[in-house]
Enzyme design. Structure first.
Site, mmCIF file in Angstrom:
data_model
loop_
_atom_site.group_PDB
_atom_site.id
_atom_site.type_symbol
_atom_site.label_atom_id
_atom_site.label_comp_id
_atom_site.label_asym_id
_atom_site.label_seq_id
_atom_site.Cartn_x
_atom_site.Cartn_y
_atom_site.Cartn_z
ATOM 1 N N LYS A 1 31.995 36.629 33.697
ATOM 2 C CA LYS A 1 33.524 37.215 33.904
ATOM 3 C C LYS A 1 33.189 38.138 35.222
ATOM 4 O O LYS A 1 33.295 39.619 35.758
ATOM 5 C CB LYS A 1 33.669 38.952 33.022
ATOM 6 C CG LYS A 1 34.002 39.317 32.529
ATOM 7 C CD LYS A 1 35.214 40.556 31.667
ATOM 8 C CE LYS A 1 35.757 40.897 31.736
ATOM 9 N NZ LYS A 1 37.208 40.142 31.417
ATOM 10 N N GLU B 1 41.705 28.701 27.428
ATOM 11 C CA GLU B 1 42.243 29.990 27.209
ATOM 12 C C GLU B 1 43.745 30.534 27.425
ATOM 13 O O GLU B 1 43.890 29.980 28.418
ATOM 14 C CB GLU B 1 41.146 31.496 27.181
ATOM 15 C CG GLU B 1 40.620 31.347 28.333
ATOM 16 C CD GLU B 1 39.653 32.259 28.879
ATOM 17 O OE1 GLU B 1 38.909 32.911 28.383
ATOM 18 O OE2 GLU B 1 38.456 31.622 29.418
HETATM 19 N N1 PLP Z 1 38.822 35.484 28.141
HETATM 20 C C1 PLP Z 1 39.223 36.142 29.339
HETATM 21 C C2 PLP Z 1 39.392 35.303 31.261
HETATM 22 C C3 PLP Z 1 39.165 37.760 29.787
HETATM 23 O O1 PLP Z 1 39.497 38.548 30.598
HETATM 24 C C4 PLP Z 1 38.229 38.535 28.538
HETATM 25 C C5 PLP Z 1 38.147 40.071 28.356
HETATM 26 O O2 PLP Z 1 37.798 40.376 28.886
HETATM 27 C C6 PLP Z 1 38.974 37.573 27.184
HETATM 28 C C7 PLP Z 1 39.011 36.235 27.143
HETATM 29 C C8 PLP Z 1 38.690 38.677 26.275
HETATM 30 O O3 PLP Z 1 37.577 39.358 25.904
HETATM 31 P P1 PLP Z 1 36.647 40.076 25.462
HETATM 32 O O4 PLP Z 1 36.789 39.662 23.775
HETATM 33 O O5 PLP Z 1 35.326 40.103 25.124
HETATM 34 O O6 PLP Z 1 37.594 41.387 25.778
HETATM 35 C C1 COI Z 2 40.319 42.764 28.573
HETATM 36 O O1 COI Z 2 40.531 42.517 27.702
HETATM 37 O O2 COI Z 2 39.140 43.595 28.804
HETATM 38 C C2 COI Z 2 39.914 41.954 30.354
HETATM 39 O O3 COI Z 2 38.928 42.409 31.071
HETATM 40 C C3 COI Z 2 41.593 41.401 30.310
HETATM 41 C C4 COI Z 2 41.713 41.920 31.747
HETATM 42 C C5 COI Z 2 41.034 41.235 33.079
HETATM 43 C C6 COI Z 2 42.779 43.227 31.928
#
Ligand code: PLP
Ligand code: COI
Length: 338
Positions: free
Chosen positions: A183, A219
């Site tokens: 991330k 994704e």
């Molecule tokens: N994919 C990306 C590129 C993201 O930025 C996020 C957000 O965090 C997700 C997927 C979803 O991840 P999570 O469910 O851990 O928030």
């Molecule tokens: C999240 O789902 O928390 C993300 O980080 C998505 C976002 C980049 C807004």
């Protein structure tokens, strides 16, 4: 504070009272500091500014009917930030420091946790940046870890209503051996052109294909993708997607609901065989998909003819949200009352 319109909050920045900061210098982390400033002083040669040496997390705190505030799976976010730090050579934030900082950030801004039943939540944004100077391409020697919070509504303005998604084969978000699984900010700047094009064409998000073969689903912008068929929850396995914590939670809930789960490559052609499809993430929660259109071929697949979420997406969503809000018992140990 002026009264916030909790039920109509956007997914955006609203100023809160405090944020938390911690500095890594001379090989160790210092004490947590509380700040009421929204600004940070930065060295003009900080590696975060020049070489994108930064990582962030996204998580939410929820107010229950009982007035308790719950965090969801924070330890997974801490682990993922450590993986991101390791991947781009930053100092890692230990679990305990991460936990102290997020708990403090929520407690100091408790009046911004949206009330139960509004559909809104408090979004937590931990941020780790290379703050020390370098001119050559190499890691900083100093780091800054911060947490700010902001109350948010749904990421896609439709909320839990099906959205249209555009497959964008002309753009890649991340390379298979690159940083897509971390991330880090660079992945998000790399996705902006495709997202903007999708928005301009009236779609809620872009759907990226794998960058190497352009055959498999990666994704959906800032969210993972899933499809449902034959009582099976299917989600892509790929080295270039971010491992979503929400997606993992939905896999466990799907199994709890008696479904099968498959994490594997999902070829583009398979999209037409799904009964339901969705995007999932902290910000998106579940965004059911109404229609997927391929930007190059124009091919279009419709999942929701009546504009309503499919029955399985609905069940997954209801269960996830019930656990997050504390409406139903949490059989997985995901929530922490703070
Ligand atoms: N994919 C990306 C590129 C993201 O930025 C996020 C957000 O965090 C997700 C997927 C979803 O991840 P999570 O469910 O851990 O928030
Ligand atoms: C999240 O789902 O928390 C993300 O980080 C998505 C976002 C980049 C807004």
């Amino acid at each position: 504070m002026e009264q916030l319109d909790w039920k109509n909050l956007p997914f955006g920045y609203i100023k809160t009272d405090y944020n938390i900061r911690c500095y890594y210098r001379n090989g160790k982390w210092g004490e947590l500091e509380v700040s009421s400033s929204e600004y940070i002083p930065m060295h003009i040669a900080a590696t975060a500014l020049h070489y994108g040496q930064e990582s962030f997390e996204g998580m939410k705190a929820f107010m229950g009917k009982d007035g308790d505030v719950r965090l969801f799976r924070w330890a997974d976010n801490a682990k993922r930030m450590q993986a991101s730090a390791e991947g781009i050579m930053m100092a890692e934030v230990p679990d305990e420091l991460f936990h102290q900082a997020i708990v403090k950030a929520v407690q100091m801004n408790r009046r911004f946790v949206p009330p139960y039943g509004t559909g809104a939540s408090l979004y937590l944004r931990p941020l780790l940046i290379g703050s020390g100077p370098q001119v050559g391409v190499k890691p900083a020697e100093e780091y800054m870890f911060m947490v700010f919070v902001t109350p948010v509504g749904p990421y896609f303005k439709e909320g839990f209503s099906p959205v249209d998604i555009l497959v964008t084969p002309d753009y890649d978000r991340a390379a298979p051996l690159g940083t897509g699984h971390l991330k880090v900010g660079g992945n998000y700047s790399a996705s902006m052109r495709a997202l903007d094009m999708a928005h301009q064409k009236g779609f809620a998000s872009a759907l990226f294909l794998d960058a190497k073969e352009k055959k498999y689903i990666d994704e959906a912008g800032p969210a993972n993708f899933f499809g449902i068929k034959d009582n099976t929850y299917i989600t892509p396995k790929s080295p270039s997607i971010l491992p979503s914590i929400t997606n993992r939670a939905l896999q466990d809930i799907a199994e709890l609901l008696g479904m099968k789960v498959e994490v594997r490559q999902v070829p583009l052609e398979e999209l037409s065989s799904f009964e339901e499809a969705g995007a999932c993430g902290t910000a998106a929660v579940i965004s059911p998909i109404k229609k997927i259109v391929n930007d190059i071929t124009g091919e279009s697949i419709v999942y929701s003819k009546d504009g309503k979420p499919g029955p399985i997406s609905q069940k997954l969503y209801d269960k996830l949200v019930a656990i997050q809000n504390g409406d139903e018992p949490d059989p997985f140990g995901w929530v922490e009352v703070i």
